[in-house]
Scaffold this active site. Structure first.
Site, PDB file in Angstrom:
ATOM      1  N   ARG A  12      21.629  18.048  -1.023  1.00 13.63           N
ATOM      2  CA  ARG A  12      21.755  16.972  -0.041  1.00 13.63           C
ATOM      3  C   ARG A  12      20.420  16.817   0.691  1.00 13.63           C
ATOM      4  NH1 ARG A  12      23.435  17.302   5.664  1.00 13.63           N
ATOM      5  NH2 ARG A  12      24.073  15.212   6.275  1.00 13.63           N
ATOM      6  N   HIS A  24      18.711  10.530   8.888  1.00 11.32           N
ATOM      7  CA  HIS A  24      18.837  11.832   9.546  1.00 11.32           C
ATOM      8  C   HIS A  24      17.815  11.848  10.692  1.00 11.32           C
ATOM      9  CE1 HIS A  24      20.146  16.243   8.844  1.00 11.32           C
ATOM     10  NE2 HIS A  24      19.409  16.262   9.957  1.00 11.32           N
ATOM     11  N   GLU A  78      25.254  13.078  11.524  1.00  9.76           N
ATOM     12  CA  GLU A  78      25.440  13.437  12.936  1.00  9.76           C
ATOM     13  C   GLU A  78      24.967  12.341  13.880  1.00  9.76           C
ATOM     14  OE1 GLU A  78      23.705  17.264  13.754  1.00  9.76           O
ATOM     15  OE2 GLU A  78      24.929  18.289  12.267  1.00  9.76           O
ATOM     16  N   ASN A 109      29.906  18.621   9.443  1.00 14.43           N
ATOM     17  CA  ASN A 109      28.950  19.699   9.720  1.00 14.43           C
ATOM     18  C   ASN A 109      29.563  20.596  10.783  1.00 14.43           C
ATOM     19  OD1 ASN A 109      27.283  18.247   8.066  1.00 14.43           O
ATOM     20  ND2 ASN A 109      25.779  17.712   9.640  1.00 14.43           N
ATOM     21  N   TYR A 169      29.012  24.351  13.037  1.00 13.60           N
ATOM     22  CA  TYR A 169      28.242  25.551  13.382  1.00 13.60           C
ATOM     23  C   TYR A 169      28.990  26.477  14.327  1.00 13.60           C
ATOM     24  CZ  TYR A 169      24.361  23.403  10.974  1.00 13.60           C
ATOM     25  OH  TYR A 169      23.576  22.853   9.998  1.00 13.60           O
ATOM     26  N   GLU A 223      27.063  20.529   6.107  1.00 14.35           N
ATOM     27  CA  GLU A 223      26.133  21.512   6.684  1.00 14.35           C
ATOM     28  C   GLU A 223      26.930  22.663   7.267  1.00 14.35           C
ATOM     29  OE1 GLU A 223      23.354  20.253   9.698  1.00 14.35           O
ATOM     30  OE2 GLU A 223      22.809  18.480   8.542  1.00 14.35           O
TER      31      GLU A 223
HETATM   32  O1  IFM Z   1      18.714  21.412  11.729  1.00  9.51           O
HETATM   33  C1  IFM Z   1      19.865  20.753  12.145  1.00  9.51           C
HETATM   34  C2  IFM Z   1      20.165  19.567  11.255  1.00  9.51           C
HETATM   35  O2  IFM Z   1      19.084  18.680  11.206  1.00  9.51           O
HETATM   36  C3  IFM Z   1      21.359  18.810  11.763  1.00  9.51           C
HETATM   37  N1  IFM Z   1      22.489  19.693  11.983  1.00  9.51           N
HETATM   38  C4  IFM Z   1      22.258  20.913  12.714  1.00  9.51           C
HETATM   39  C5  IFM Z   1      21.074  21.662  12.127  1.00  9.51           C
HETATM   40  C6  IFM Z   1      20.842  22.962  12.901  1.00  9.51           C
HETATM   41  O3  IFM Z   1      20.565  22.680  14.231  1.00  9.51           O
END
Ligand code: IFM
Length: 471
Positions: free
Chosen positions: A80, A124, A169, A298, A300, A376
């Site tokens: 990606r 992006h 995002e 995505n 985290y 992500e």
């Molecule tokens: O590096 C970023 C990415 O560009 C977008 N999502 C979160 C990642 C980590 O912060």
């Protein structure tokens, strides 16, 4: 599932890795590319840690063949990447620059030759500076320019790229770019945040229409969000309401119009003191609500949110549940972010794989029948090379293991997850943190630009080959 059953993934599960243009390409002033807002921002003193910028980054523009070899060696099934708008259409208007398109065509051809599925993201965050000078995302015209750009890229690459995403995002582009100002273009204007969010949504709808008109019929078009996993600090009604507010502002402001064709009523109420929403025109929501072929998520870390008492300092709200920024338009003084207990990555983000299962199951229920991809997921850790240059990153392996387990759990409960893209293939420019945070499974020496797969890359490669998680 019983305790010791191996966690096997379907044979056609897409195992990939992700990157983005500004974070890895470099070659900032070559072959007709003009500055994007991130070039301007990163060259503005005080905006990026250490004064870092993406002029060279991981030099992927010149080393993409080597990077494809790396991916192939690891056995990746998908890659990606995003297109730099100002590399292919430098002013954000008018004809494309052939050399810019050729770069992406060569990249895609190299991937296809090695059996790696290209997954292309149009945006992006690196908006051409000229479009920002004309108003940026708060200006409606930017959405129209984005549709033209989508058509240009679609015409050039539609015969060879089967998986397209309009945005990555959009929350960050709107809220961090125009609200907290910690991302480019660094504006801090509450109403502009809402306008930017709406025009990003509108641009998704217009670009999807434009892509459908130029791409082959079976092309898969989607979008990637970073929805918040918004957890109330307590079961009190006030804390639950704070979690609802943040869910409306970070997630439903995007997912509701895209998936359901209407902005949430509670969002409009919550933001009424910031804007009357007159930027929303008749027919916009229908335009945004285009049929999709897949949804990218995505993830985290989760966010823990409570109602704010007067004068409470917030512990973090950067869109990933931590740090010091408050882009929460109309709600900043009403909510407080808490640092959840537990182990953290180098970003300060708590490690909690259960949030990923929760997210997948939420959108499985909310958008039944829509295939999901984790576009992500990954962690920044303090990677240290040993004397021989090898990087042992057990923390990243544990992070990936836990999160892939969470993906498997969600699939076992019915979520239709088709693939996983690890963030990130390479160490790269981590936005306002510059090169101080390393997310890559491949180490990049930013002096020599040498690539060295970390232990996590070998681990991931073994998982891919086995199609299952180790115990
Ligand atoms: O590096 C970023 C990415 O560009 C977008 N999502 C979160 C990642 C980590 O912060």
């Amino acid at each position: 599932m019983t305790e010791n059953q191996p966690r096997v993934f379907p044979p056609d599960f897409l195992w990939g890795a992700a990157t983005s243009s500004y974070q890895i390409e470099g070659a900032a002033r070559e072959d007709g590319r003009t500055p994007s807002i991130w070039d301007t921002f990163s060259h503005t003193p005080g905006k990026v840690l250490g004064g870092d910028n993406g002029d060279v980054a991981a030099d992927h523009y010149h080393r993409f063949r080597e990077d494809i070899e790396l991916m192939s060696g690891l056995g990746l099934g998908g890659y990606r990447f995003s297109v730099s708008w100002s590399r292919v259409q430098p002013t954000g208007r008018g004809p494309a620059v052939q050399r810019g398109l050729d770069f992406y065509r060569e990249l895609v051809d190299g991937l296809l030759e090695r059996g790696i599925v290209p997954s292309l993201t149009l945006f992006h965050w690196d908006l051409p500076q000229e479009l920002e000078d004309a108003g940026g995302w708060p200006a409606r015209e930017t959405a129209e320019r984005f549709a033209d750009y989508a058509a240009l890229v679609g015409e050039a690459l539609g015969d060879r790229v089967g998986m397209w995403s309009t945005h990555n995002e959009p929350f960050c582009a709107a809220f961090l770019g125009y609200g907290s100002g910690v991302h480019a273009p660094g504006r801090t204007e509450p109403e502009s945040v809402l306008k930017a969010a709406h025009h990003l949504n509108l641009s998704h709808g217009l670009a999807t229409q434009a892509l459908r008109s130029v791409l082959p019929k079976n092309t898969q078009i989607g979008i990637t969000f970073n929805p918040v996993v918004s957890r109330p600090y307590s079961e009190s009604p006030a804390d639950k309401d704070a979690a609802r507010r943040i869910d409306a502002l970070q997630t439903r402001i995007f997912t509701d119009p895209v998936l359901h064709g209407a902005y949430p009523a509670d969002l409009k109420q919550d933001t009424a003191r910031v804007s009357d929403w007159s930027f929303l025109r008749d027919g916009d929501e229908a335009t945004i609500h285009q049929p999709l072929d897949w949804l990218g998520l995505n993830y985290y870390t989760p966010s823990v949110v409570s109602a704010a008492a007067d004068g409470d300092p917030t512990e973090g709200a950067d869109g990933h549940g931590s740090s010091e920024h408050s882009p929460w338009v109309g709600s900043a003084d009403l909510v407080r972010f808490h640092l959840a207990p537990g182990e953290r990555t180098e970003m300060g983000w708590v490690i909690d794989p259960t949030g990923l299962s929760e997210l997948l199951l939420r959108f499985h229920r909310e958008a039944p029948g829509l295939p999901l991809y984790i576009t992500e997921n990954g962690g920044a850790f303090e990677d240290k090379a040993d004397e021989s240059g090898l990087v042992h990153d057990p923390d990243r392996i544990a992070y990936l293991h836990g999160h892939l387990g969470a993906v498997h759990d969600a699939m076992a409960q019915g979520a239709d997850v088709r693939g996983y893209f690890l963030w990130s293939l390479l160490d790269n420019f981590e936005w306002a943190y510059g090169y101080s945070k390393r997310f890559g499974m491949v180490h990049v020496d930013f002096e020599t630009l040498q690539r060295t797969p970390k232990a996590s890359a070998r681990w991931y490669s073994e998982v891919i080959a086995a199609g299952q998680l180790p115990d």
